[in-house]
Scaffold this motif. Structure first.
Motif, PDB file in Angstrom:
ATOM      1  N   GLN A  13       8.853   9.389  -1.178  1.00 35.32           N
ATOM      2  CA  GLN A  13       8.551  10.763  -0.788  1.00 35.32           C
ATOM      3  C   GLN A  13       8.390  10.898   0.722  1.00 35.32           C
ATOM      4  OE1 GLN A  13       6.560   9.295  -3.546  1.00 35.32           O
ATOM      5  NE2 GLN A  13       8.415   9.978  -4.597  1.00 35.32           N
ATOM      6  N   THR A  14       8.360   9.759   1.416  1.00 39.61           N
ATOM      7  CA  THR A  14       8.122   9.730   2.856  1.00 39.61           C
ATOM      8  C   THR A  14       9.401   9.493   3.649  1.00 39.61           C
ATOM      9  OG1 THR A  14       5.931   8.786   2.421  1.00 39.61           O
ATOM     10  CG2 THR A  14       6.733   8.683   4.689  1.00 39.61           C
ATOM     11  N   VAL A  15      10.195   8.546   3.197  1.00 35.46           N
ATOM     12  CA  VAL A  15      11.404   8.150   3.931  1.00 35.46           C
ATOM     13  C   VAL A  15      12.544   9.108   3.592  1.00 35.46           C
ATOM     14  CG1 VAL A  15      13.101   6.323   4.281  1.00 35.46           C
ATOM     15  CG2 VAL A  15      10.673   5.747   4.011  1.00 35.46           C
ATOM     16  N   GLU A  16      13.122   9.695   4.620  1.00 35.08           N
ATOM     17  CA  GLU A  16      14.196  10.670   4.423  1.00 35.08           C
ATOM     18  C   GLU A  16      15.554   9.977   4.315  1.00 35.08           C
ATOM     19  OE1 GLU A  16      13.529  13.664   3.870  1.00 35.08           O
ATOM     20  OE2 GLU A  16      11.529  13.988   4.723  1.00 35.08           O
ATOM     21  N   GLN A  35       0.808  -1.214   0.000  1.00 37.63           N
ATOM     22  CA  GLN A  35       0.000   0.000   0.000  1.00 37.63           C
ATOM     23  C   GLN A  35       0.847   1.273   0.000  1.00 37.63           C
ATOM     24  OE1 GLN A  35      -3.422  -0.121   2.879  1.00 37.63           O
ATOM     25  NE2 GLN A  35      -2.606  -2.156   3.349  1.00 37.63           N
ATOM     26  N   TRP A  36       2.030   1.184   0.596  1.00 42.46           N
ATOM     27  CA  TRP A  36       2.889   2.354   0.781  1.00 42.46           C
ATOM     28  C   TRP A  36       3.752   2.658  -0.432  1.00 42.46           C
ATOM     29  CZ3 TRP A  36       6.878   2.545   5.404  1.00 42.46           C
ATOM     30  CH2 TRP A  36       7.308   3.879   5.603  1.00 42.46           C
ATOM     31  N   VAL A  37       3.908   1.704  -1.330  1.00 47.57           N
ATOM     32  CA  VAL A  37       4.935   1.773  -2.358  1.00 47.57           C
ATOM     33  C   VAL A  37       4.921   3.072  -3.162  1.00 47.57           C
ATOM     34  CG1 VAL A  37       3.509   0.494  -4.035  1.00 47.57           C
ATOM     35  CG2 VAL A  37       6.011   0.506  -4.273  1.00 47.57           C
ATOM     36  N   ASP A  85      21.381  -7.183  -1.494  1.00 48.28           N
ATOM     37  CA  ASP A  85      20.583  -6.116  -0.884  1.00 48.28           C
ATOM     38  C   ASP A  85      19.352  -6.773  -0.269  1.00 48.28           C
ATOM     39  OD1 ASP A  85      19.258  -3.792  -0.227  1.00 48.28           O
ATOM     40  OD2 ASP A  85      19.106  -3.025  -2.274  1.00 48.28           O
ATOM     41  N   LEU A  86      19.379  -6.953   1.047  1.00 52.01           N
ATOM     42  CA  LEU A  86      18.353  -7.727   1.744  1.00 52.01           C
ATOM     43  C   LEU A  86      17.240  -6.803   2.232  1.00 52.01           C
ATOM     44  CD1 LEU A  86      20.709 -10.073   3.815  1.00 52.01           C
ATOM     45  CD2 LEU A  86      19.826 -10.364   1.474  1.00 52.01           C
ATOM     46  N   GLY A  87      16.041  -7.000   1.718  1.00 52.02           N
ATOM     47  CA  GLY A  87      14.951  -6.071   1.979  1.00 52.02           C
ATOM     48  C   GLY A  87      15.127  -4.847   1.111  1.00 52.02           C
ATOM     49  N   CYS A  88      15.305  -5.057  -0.191  1.00 47.15           N
ATOM     50  CA  CYS A  88      15.742  -3.985  -1.096  1.00 47.15           C
ATOM     51  C   CYS A  88      14.680  -2.932  -1.335  1.00 47.15           C
ATOM     52  CB  CYS A  88      16.188  -4.576  -2.424  1.00 47.15           C
ATOM     53  SG  CYS A  88      14.883  -5.409  -3.369  1.00 47.15           S
ATOM     54  N   GLY A  89      13.408  -3.236  -1.046  1.00 47.76           N
ATOM     55  CA  GLY A  89      12.358  -2.244  -1.196  1.00 47.76           C
ATOM     56  C   GLY A  89      12.287  -1.663  -2.596  1.00 47.76           C
ATOM     57  N   THR A  90      12.180  -0.350  -2.684  1.00 48.28           N
ATOM     58  CA  THR A  90      12.057   0.325  -3.980  1.00 48.28           C
ATOM     59  C   THR A  90      13.397   0.494  -4.693  1.00 48.28           C
ATOM     60  OG1 THR A  90      12.271   2.485  -2.906  1.00 48.28           O
ATOM     61  CG2 THR A  90      10.026   1.623  -3.220  1.00 48.28           C
ATOM     62  N   THR A 118       6.630   2.197  12.540  1.00 48.06           N
ATOM     63  CA  THR A 118       6.743   2.489  11.114  1.00 48.06           C
ATOM     64  C   THR A 118       5.326   2.595  10.562  1.00 48.06           C
ATOM     65  OG1 THR A 118       8.841   1.319  10.920  1.00 48.06           O
ATOM     66  CG2 THR A 118       7.559   1.602   8.910  1.00 48.06           C
ATOM     67  N   HIS A 119       5.042   3.691   9.848  1.00 45.79           N
ATOM     68  CA  HIS A 119       3.665   3.908   9.404  1.00 45.79           C
ATOM     69  C   HIS A 119       3.637   4.729   8.121  1.00 45.79           C
ATOM     70  CE1 HIS A 119       4.629   7.539  11.675  1.00 45.79           C
ATOM     71  NE2 HIS A 119       3.690   8.168  10.972  1.00 45.79           N
ATOM     72  N   PHE A 120       2.471   4.737   7.489  1.00 46.70           N
ATOM     73  CA  PHE A 120       2.280   5.498   6.258  1.00 46.70           C
ATOM     74  C   PHE A 120       0.841   6.008   6.235  1.00 46.70           C
ATOM     75  CE2 PHE A 120       0.953   1.198   5.502  1.00 46.70           C
ATOM     76  CZ  PHE A 120      -0.161   1.294   4.668  1.00 46.70           C
ATOM     77  N   THR A 121       0.583   6.909   5.322  1.00 47.61           N
ATOM     78  CA  THR A 121      -0.761   7.442   5.156  1.00 47.61           C
ATOM     79  C   THR A 121      -1.475   6.653   4.064  1.00 47.61           C
ATOM     80  OG1 THR A 121      -0.033   9.644   5.804  1.00 47.61           O
ATOM     81  CG2 THR A 121      -2.143   9.486   4.656  1.00 47.61           C
ATOM     82  N   GLY A 122      -2.598   6.037   4.410  1.00 47.54           N
ATOM     83  CA  GLY A 122      -3.342   5.224   3.466  1.00 47.54           C
ATOM     84  C   GLY A 122      -4.112   6.056   2.453  1.00 47.54           C
TER      85      GLY A 122
END
Length: 235
Positions: free
Chosen positions: A30-33, A23-25, A57-62, A165-169
């Motif tokens: 734009q969220t993580v500094e 959901q956060w992708v 790269d473990l947990g490479c995310g975006t 850890t959170h994001f705006t839905g």
């Protein structure tokens, strides 16, 4: 064992890691500094990134960490990424920093044993109930003499801020992703038990740079906010 629920001051609805990052992708980068993790990596004295020929790269995310590493390693770096969330892997593929991307758990990647000069992990450890499997898998992946670099949220900050850890839905609601608190001693115990030797550790605090980004964090000035651990597998 320290439980995040003992410190949670937000009480956001909580989702699992895969669902949350799916959901956060779209807004993640734009969220993580970069100040949270990439700036901490920049300050490390070791390893010499230019000597890394093959990295996991473990947990490479975006692909943020992969792109950062690609910009510092020597030409010809082979970089393999692993992540649990297909949507994040799609974003990493679009970024183009990795030579391969695998959907897998960081504790069981399926990558070749002893095939890497470096394993790196950024901003994922708070989602793991147990650190041991990550440290053991990194040990399996890295050749003798190689390194494992882990950077994550500082446990002190998670506890002091009471913030998961959170994001705006999509509806504007704040949504938490399952968060665990791992003390510095938990990292040391897991790393040493897996066979690693700690060669460097760096802790970052909330400073002027952070306050400029997040003025509400003035109350956390000089509090530890993130930490990096550099481990070596003895030859």
């Amino acid at each position: 064992m320290v439980q995040f629920s003992d410190f949670d001051s937000r009480n956001y609805p909580t989702v699992d890691v895969r669902s949350g990052y799916a959901q956060w992708v779209d807004s993640y980068e734009q969220t993580v500094e970069d100040t949270m993790d990439l700036a901490v990596l920049d300050r490390l004295a070791t390893p010499d990134w230019t000597e890394v020929r093959r990295a996991a790269d473990l947990g490479c995310g975006t692909g943020r960490t992969g792109a950062w590493l690609r910009g510092r390693a020597a030409p010809g770096l082979v970089l393999d990424g692993v992540d649990l969330t297909p949507e994040m892997l799609a974003a990493a593929k679009a970024k183009g920093a990795h030579d391969s991307l695998t959907e897998a758990d960081v504790a069981d990647t399926g990558l070749p044993e002893g095939g890497y000069d470096l394993a790196v992990s950024s901003l994922i450890d708070e989602h793991l109930a147990d650190l041991g499997p990550l440290y053991r898998e990194a040990w399996r992946l890295v050749r003798p003499g190689g390194r494992f670099v882990l950077v994550g949220l500082h446990p002190y900050f998670i506890m002091a801020a009471g913030m998961p850890t959170h994001f705006t839905g999509a509806t504007g609601e704040d949504i938490a992703i399952t968060t665990h608190v791992h003390l510095v001693s938990d990292h040391l115990s897991a790393g040493l038990a897996a066979g690693w030797t700690l060669t460097e550790m760096s802790e970052a605090v909330v400073d002027d740079t952070w306050i400029a980004l997040k003025p509400k964090w003035e109350k956390y000035r000089s509090h530890p906010v993130s930490a990096a651990y550099v481990w070596r597998k003895q030859a």
